[in-house]
Design an enzyme around this catalytic site. Structure first.
Site, PDB file in Angstrom:
ATOM      1  N   GLN B  19      43.390  47.687  71.510  1.00  0.00           N
ATOM      2  CA  GLN B  19      43.705  46.449  70.770  1.00  0.00           C
ATOM      3  C   GLN B  19      44.051  46.734  69.322  1.00  0.00           C
ATOM      4  OE1 GLN B  19      39.544  44.999  71.468  1.00  0.00           O
ATOM      5  NE2 GLN B  19      39.641  44.376  69.339  1.00  0.00           N
ATOM      6  N   CYS B  25      40.297  41.148  71.751  1.00  0.00           N
ATOM      7  CA  CYS B  25      39.591  41.598  72.972  1.00  0.00           C
ATOM      8  C   CYS B  25      39.560  40.496  74.016  1.00  0.00           C
ATOM      9  CB  CYS B  25      38.169  42.021  72.616  1.00  0.00           C
ATOM     10  SG  CYS B  25      37.195  40.729  71.800  1.00  0.00           S
ATOM     11  N   HIS B 162      32.082  40.257  71.789  1.00  0.00           N
ATOM     12  CA  HIS B 162      33.159  41.128  72.282  1.00  0.00           C
ATOM     13  C   HIS B 162      33.386  40.876  73.774  1.00  0.00           C
ATOM     14  CE1 HIS B 162      35.898  44.433  72.302  1.00  0.00           C
ATOM     15  NE2 HIS B 162      35.146  45.248  73.012  1.00  0.00           N
ATOM     16  N   ASN B 182      36.702  48.832  78.300  1.00  0.00           N
ATOM     17  CA  ASN B 182      36.869  48.288  76.961  1.00  0.00           C
ATOM     18  C   ASN B 182      38.355  48.304  76.596  1.00  0.00           C
ATOM     19  OD1 ASN B 182      36.249  47.307  74.430  1.00  0.00           O
ATOM     20  ND2 ASN B 182      34.756  48.902  73.943  1.00  0.00           N
TER      21      ASN B 182
END
Lengths: 75, 214
Positions: B19, B25, B162, B182
């Site tokens: 990102q 996110c 997150h 992630n």
């Protein structure tokens, strides 16, 4: 004197190293996480959070325990 | 429940993306879930446009933040078709929303579900098996320094901040863990992934769990 940004990064790096020592002090189980220097170590926690933790907390209905009828979807 | 399961083994999960310095996110997690939901149905595993969600999801704040649930609501209500990333590439900053003609190919969602599975992580694992990867929001403050291993301490279920994607779980070792994809690139964590202990709602991982249907 270093340009301010270098000073700031150096301070953030020192803070990171101290944090790693604390976080790793719990690593008695061999499978537990380990913490250390990475691409985010030159950021303060505040800077890291501002740049990379962009999700807002949201409420979701409790998942009905087995045997109960699920409530209609949130949407 | 099998002892171990990972949607990556079915080749329906795209490579980890980055990102960069954009707090998007929430968009990466939702778009990744949609990509995999399509692939699970046998459609091509294409990269879909995260920038389109960042620019056009009016009920979020682009690179300044947002929520997966709001993005899913927006996609569900507007039936916007997500175009391929090559059509609307990621640029790590907010931009003006680009609109496409109805004839433009793309992916729209059929529905989504979101539940709090705290205290019911086995049910959560069943949902992963039955419906596909799970979009979750976690408290990731301590992930700044994460290098590998199973996260089980210093990760309160405090305020979630997150959004990530759970692609699997592994209960074969002493410490069962979720396999969490992630969006900070492959150089972070375990080739871009983190392992978070299953049970005990570590990092608040079970508090807000969404699945998407395409």
């Amino acid at each position: 004197t270093w340009p301010r940004s270098h000073q700031r990064e150096a301070a953030a790096l020192r803070e990171s190293l101290n944090r790693h020592r604390y976080l790793n002090s719990f690593s008695h189980e061999n499978s537990t996480a380990c913490y250390g220097l990475n691409q985010f170590s030159y950021l303060s926690p505040e800077e890291f959070k501002a740049m990379y933790l962009g999700s807002k907390p949201t409420w979701s209905p409790r998942y009905p325990a087995a045997g109960q009828t699920p409530i209609p979807n949130v949407s | 429940l099998p002892l171990r399961f990972d949607w990556r083994d079915k080749h329906v999960v795209n490579q980890v993306r980055n990102q960069r310095m954009c707090g998007g996110c929430w968009a990466f997690s939702v778009v990744s879930a949609i990509e995999t939901a399509c692939a699970i149905q046998g459609k091509p595993l294409n990269y879909l446009s995260v920038q389109q969600v960042i620019d056009c999801s009016f009920n979020n704040y682009g690179c300044s933040g947002g929520s997966p649930l709001s993005a899913l609501s927006w996609l569900n209500e507007t039936q916007v078709k997500l175009v391929e990333d090559s059509e609307y590439p990621f640029k790590a900053e907010n931009g003006l929303c680009r609109y496409f003609p109805q004839s433009q190919s793309g992916v729209s969602i059929k529905d989504f579900s979101a539940y709090d599975f705290s205290g019911q992580e086995d049910e959560m694992a069943k949902a992963l098996l039955n419906f596909g990867p799970l979009v979750v929001i976690v408290d990731a403050v301590s992930w700044q320094d994460y290098l590998g291993g199973v996260i089980q301490h210093h990760c309160s279920s405090g305020e979630a901040n997150h959004a990530v994607l759970i692609t699997g779980f592994d209960k074969t070792g002493n410490t069962p863990y979720w396999i969490v994809r992630n969006s900070w690139g492959t150089s972070w964590g375990i080739e871009g992934y983190a392992h978070v202990k299953m049970g005990g709602n570590v990092c608040g991982i079970a508090d807000s769990v969404s699945v998407v249907f395409v």
